[in-house]
Design a protein around this motif. Structure first.
Motif, PDB file in Angstrom:
ATOM      1  N   PRO A 155     -22.705  -3.749 -28.768  1.00  0.00           N
ATOM      2  CA  PRO A 155     -24.203  -4.371 -28.192  1.00  0.00           C
ATOM      3  C   PRO A 155     -24.008  -5.749 -28.525  1.00  0.00           C
ATOM      4  N   PHE A 156     -24.871  -6.514 -27.636  1.00  0.00           N
ATOM      5  CA  PHE A 156     -24.907  -7.732 -28.022  1.00  0.00           C
ATOM      6  C   PHE A 156     -25.929  -8.288 -28.735  1.00  0.00           C
ATOM      7  N   SER A 157     -26.766  -7.604 -28.926  1.00  0.00           N
ATOM      8  CA  SER A 157     -28.326  -7.631 -29.691  1.00  0.00           C
ATOM      9  C   SER A 157     -28.050  -7.816 -30.979  1.00  0.00           C
ATOM     10  N   VAL A 158     -28.114  -8.898 -31.849  1.00  0.00           N
ATOM     11  CA  VAL A 158     -27.845  -9.200 -33.307  1.00  0.00           C
ATOM     12  C   VAL A 158     -28.887  -8.150 -33.948  1.00  0.00           C
ATOM     13  N   LYS A 159     -29.899  -7.630 -33.182  1.00  0.00           N
ATOM     14  CA  LYS A 159     -31.016  -6.781 -34.082  1.00  0.00           C
ATOM     15  C   LYS A 159     -30.254  -5.307 -34.276  1.00  0.00           C
ATOM     16  N   VAL A 160     -29.169  -5.161 -33.558  1.00  0.00           N
ATOM     17  CA  VAL A 160     -28.356  -3.625 -33.719  1.00  0.00           C
ATOM     18  C   VAL A 160     -27.077  -4.014 -34.197  1.00  0.00           C
ATOM     19  N   ASN A 161     -26.437  -5.180 -34.068  1.00  0.00           N
ATOM     20  CA  ASN A 161     -25.079  -5.392 -34.428  1.00  0.00           C
ATOM     21  C   ASN A 161     -24.888  -6.697 -35.138  1.00  0.00           C
ATOM     22  N   SER A 162     -24.788  -6.409 -36.480  1.00  0.00           N
ATOM     23  CA  SER A 162     -24.753  -7.405 -37.352  1.00  0.00           C
ATOM     24  C   SER A 162     -23.671  -8.346 -37.250  1.00  0.00           C
ATOM     25  N   GLU A 163     -22.660  -8.042 -36.634  1.00  0.00           N
ATOM     26  CA  GLU A 163     -21.254  -8.599 -36.324  1.00  0.00           C
ATOM     27  C   GLU A 163     -21.288  -9.742 -35.328  1.00  0.00           C
ATOM     28  N   ARG A 164     -22.268  -9.698 -34.307  1.00  0.00           N
ATOM     29  CA  ARG A 164     -22.406 -10.601 -33.187  1.00  0.00           C
ATOM     30  C   ARG A 164     -22.532 -12.053 -33.699  1.00  0.00           C
ATOM     31  N   PHE A 165     -22.039 -12.831 -32.907  1.00  0.00           N
ATOM     32  CA  PHE A 165     -22.060 -14.280 -33.271  1.00  0.00           C
ATOM     33  C   PHE A 165     -21.948 -14.823 -34.641  1.00  0.00           C
ATOM     34  N   SER A 175     -20.261 -26.808 -21.372  1.00  0.00           N
ATOM     35  CA  SER A 175     -20.855 -26.774 -22.612  1.00  0.00           C
ATOM     36  C   SER A 175     -22.486 -26.572 -22.579  1.00  0.00           C
ATOM     37  N   GLN A 176     -23.029 -27.310 -21.441  1.00  0.00           N
ATOM     38  CA  GLN A 176     -24.400 -26.957 -21.166  1.00  0.00           C
ATOM     39  C   GLN A 176     -24.530 -25.489 -21.070  1.00  0.00           C
ATOM     40  N   GLU A 177     -23.828 -24.801 -20.240  1.00  0.00           N
ATOM     41  CA  GLU A 177     -23.886 -23.374 -19.887  1.00  0.00           C
ATOM     42  C   GLU A 177     -23.738 -22.466 -20.930  1.00  0.00           C
ATOM     43  N   LYS A 178     -22.907 -22.837 -21.728  1.00  0.00           N
ATOM     44  CA  LYS A 178     -22.630 -21.970 -23.117  1.00  0.00           C
ATOM     45  C   LYS A 178     -23.716 -21.902 -23.992  1.00  0.00           C
ATOM     46  N   GLY A 179     -24.503 -23.203 -24.044  1.00  0.00           N
ATOM     47  CA  GLY A 179     -25.384 -23.503 -24.958  1.00  0.00           C
ATOM     48  C   GLY A 179     -26.524 -22.571 -24.395  1.00  0.00           C
ATOM     49  N   ASP A 180     -26.814 -22.702 -23.264  1.00  0.00           N
ATOM     50  CA  ASP A 180     -27.858 -21.976 -22.443  1.00  0.00           C
ATOM     51  C   ASP A 180     -27.618 -20.433 -22.923  1.00  0.00           C
ATOM     52  N   PHE A 181     -26.465 -19.893 -22.497  1.00  0.00           N
ATOM     53  CA  PHE A 181     -26.190 -18.618 -22.940  1.00  0.00           C
ATOM     54  C   PHE A 181     -26.447 -18.272 -24.147  1.00  0.00           C
ATOM     55  N   LEU A 182     -26.297 -18.946 -25.193  1.00  0.00           N
ATOM     56  CA  LEU A 182     -26.244 -18.465 -26.591  1.00  0.00           C
ATOM     57  C   LEU A 182     -27.723 -18.590 -27.045  1.00  0.00           C
ATOM     58  N   MET A 183     -28.534 -19.608 -26.513  1.00  0.00           N
ATOM     59  CA  MET A 183     -30.124 -19.660 -26.537  1.00  0.00           C
ATOM     60  C   MET A 183     -30.824 -18.299 -25.996  1.00  0.00           C
ATOM     61  N   TYR A 184     -30.076 -17.836 -25.172  1.00  0.00           N
ATOM     62  CA  TYR A 184     -30.782 -16.493 -24.460  1.00  0.00           C
ATOM     63  C   TYR A 184     -30.267 -15.436 -25.415  1.00  0.00           C
ATOM     64  N   LEU A 185     -28.936 -15.347 -25.683  1.00  0.00           N
ATOM     65  CA  LEU A 185     -28.580 -14.095 -26.310  1.00  0.00           C
ATOM     66  C   LEU A 185     -28.750 -13.910 -27.756  1.00  0.00           C
ATOM     67  N   ARG A 186     -29.003 -15.019 -28.410  1.00  0.00           N
ATOM     68  CA  ARG A 186     -29.299 -15.084 -29.716  1.00  0.00           C
ATOM     69  C   ARG A 186     -30.728 -14.331 -30.225  1.00  0.00           C
ATOM     70  N   ASN A 187     -31.546 -14.131 -28.921  1.00  0.00           N
ATOM     71  CA  ASN A 187     -32.875 -13.444 -29.251  1.00  0.00           C
ATOM     72  C   ASN A 187     -33.011 -12.215 -28.557  1.00  0.00           C
ATOM     73  N   GLN A 188     -31.762 -11.562 -28.198  1.00  0.00           N
ATOM     74  CA  GLN A 188     -32.069 -10.309 -27.479  1.00  0.00           C
ATOM     75  C   GLN A 188     -32.061  -9.221 -28.460  1.00  0.00           C
TER      76      GLN A 188
END
Lengths: 168, 133
Positions: free
Chosen positions: B86-96, B120-133
């Protein structure tokens, strides 16, 4: 009793040959294992000749329709491992069986389309693999060959999901 | 509270700090490369956009093709069926936690879905979204 024992001893090389012709040397390169089992099993290098591995590793941007690009260092290291242990550099019986049925001017990439592979699976009906939702593809060796990750393809280890053991 | 719970809490703080610093470092890098005002909303929009499937005319590809719609449960490789954590850091501590790993998959997946590398803009936007999932 004694004569059965002698018979067993005499037949031992045959048993041994059967066992070893179902065994590929297992993958012992950690980088290959890690990088190349993210999406599928890390196939043992003995399945393909070196020229096939070279071609595959130089076209990772289109790896059976996927992008599997690696950084240069990882790509070179893995290519070296695969070509050094390829079918045409292997002493493994099973590797030689695969190689024997690949013509010299052929550069196959898909293990499941190799002549020896097809021959070995010619009794498998579609509903056991391709039409079986728990298997779906012949490229998913480990789904039926339960010790495939260790390089073992012994018939007695086969367990097809929803069909069970394979009795020849 | 027994000591296992305390250790667990401390470890999860540690991991969340580790993840935060990896992402923050990457965002800094992307800023140096010209990205700015990274936006989770833009990241989410890109994540949910359909792109043409170049191998199957008429079909589409998107990030959910493999990662699924619910980022808290495992995804599945569309072709091989291999489980994707899973992507969510709430369930997968190894992400990011590994920037090289993140960059590797950005390159592969952006090329596969969008047919080009992400900016780089798009990657940054993705990270901002994914870090809070």
């Amino acid at each position: 009793m004694k004569k059965y024992f002698i018979l067993l001893v005499l037949l031992f090389p045959w048993f041994e040959a059967q066992a070893s012709s179902e065994q590929m040397p297992s993958v012992d390169n950690q980088l290959y294992k890690e990088e190349c089992s993210a999406c599928h099993m890390a196939y043992q290098p003995g399945f393909l000749p070196a020229r096939s591995w070279e071609k595959l590793m130089s076209s990772l941007d289109d790896h059976f329709g996927e992008n599997a690009e690696l950084d240069d260092d990882a790509r070179k290291t893995i290519t070296g491992y695969l070509t050094n242990n390829a079918a045409d550099h292997s002493s493994a019986k099973l590797a030689k069986k695969f190689l024997k049925r690949i013509s010299n001017d052929d550069m196959p990439l898909r293990i499941s389309k190799l002549n020896y592979f097809i021959k070995e699976h010619d009794e498998i009906k579609p509903h056991m693999v391709t039409d079986n939702p728990k298997v779906k593809s012949f490229s998913r060796c480990e789904t039926c060959h339960r010790q495939a990750d260790e390089g073992s393809y012994a018939e007695k280890e086969i367990d097809i999901p929803d069909f069970g053991k394979w009795e020849d | 509270m027994n000591h296992k719970v305390i250790v667990g809490i401390i470890l999860s703080f540690f991991f969340s700090f580790a993840q935060a610093s990896v992402i923050d470092n990457m965002l800094q890098q992307y800023t140096a490369e010209g990205g700015k005002n990274f936006s989770a909303a833009r990241g989410e929009q890109m994540w949910k956009t359909d792109y043409p499937d170049r191998d199957k005319p008429g079909a589409v590809r998107n990030c959910s093709t493999c990662h699924g719609d619910d980022l808290k449960i495992p995804g599945k490789h569309a072709k091989t069926g291999k489980t994707i954590d899973p992507f969510s850091v709430k369930v997968n501590s190894e992400r990011f936690t590994d920037p090289k790993f993140i960059e590797k998959w950005f390159k592969r997946n952006c090329k596969w879905v969008l047919n080009r590398v992400c900016t780089s803009q798009e990657k940054g936007d993705f990270l901002m979204y994914l870090r809070n999932q």
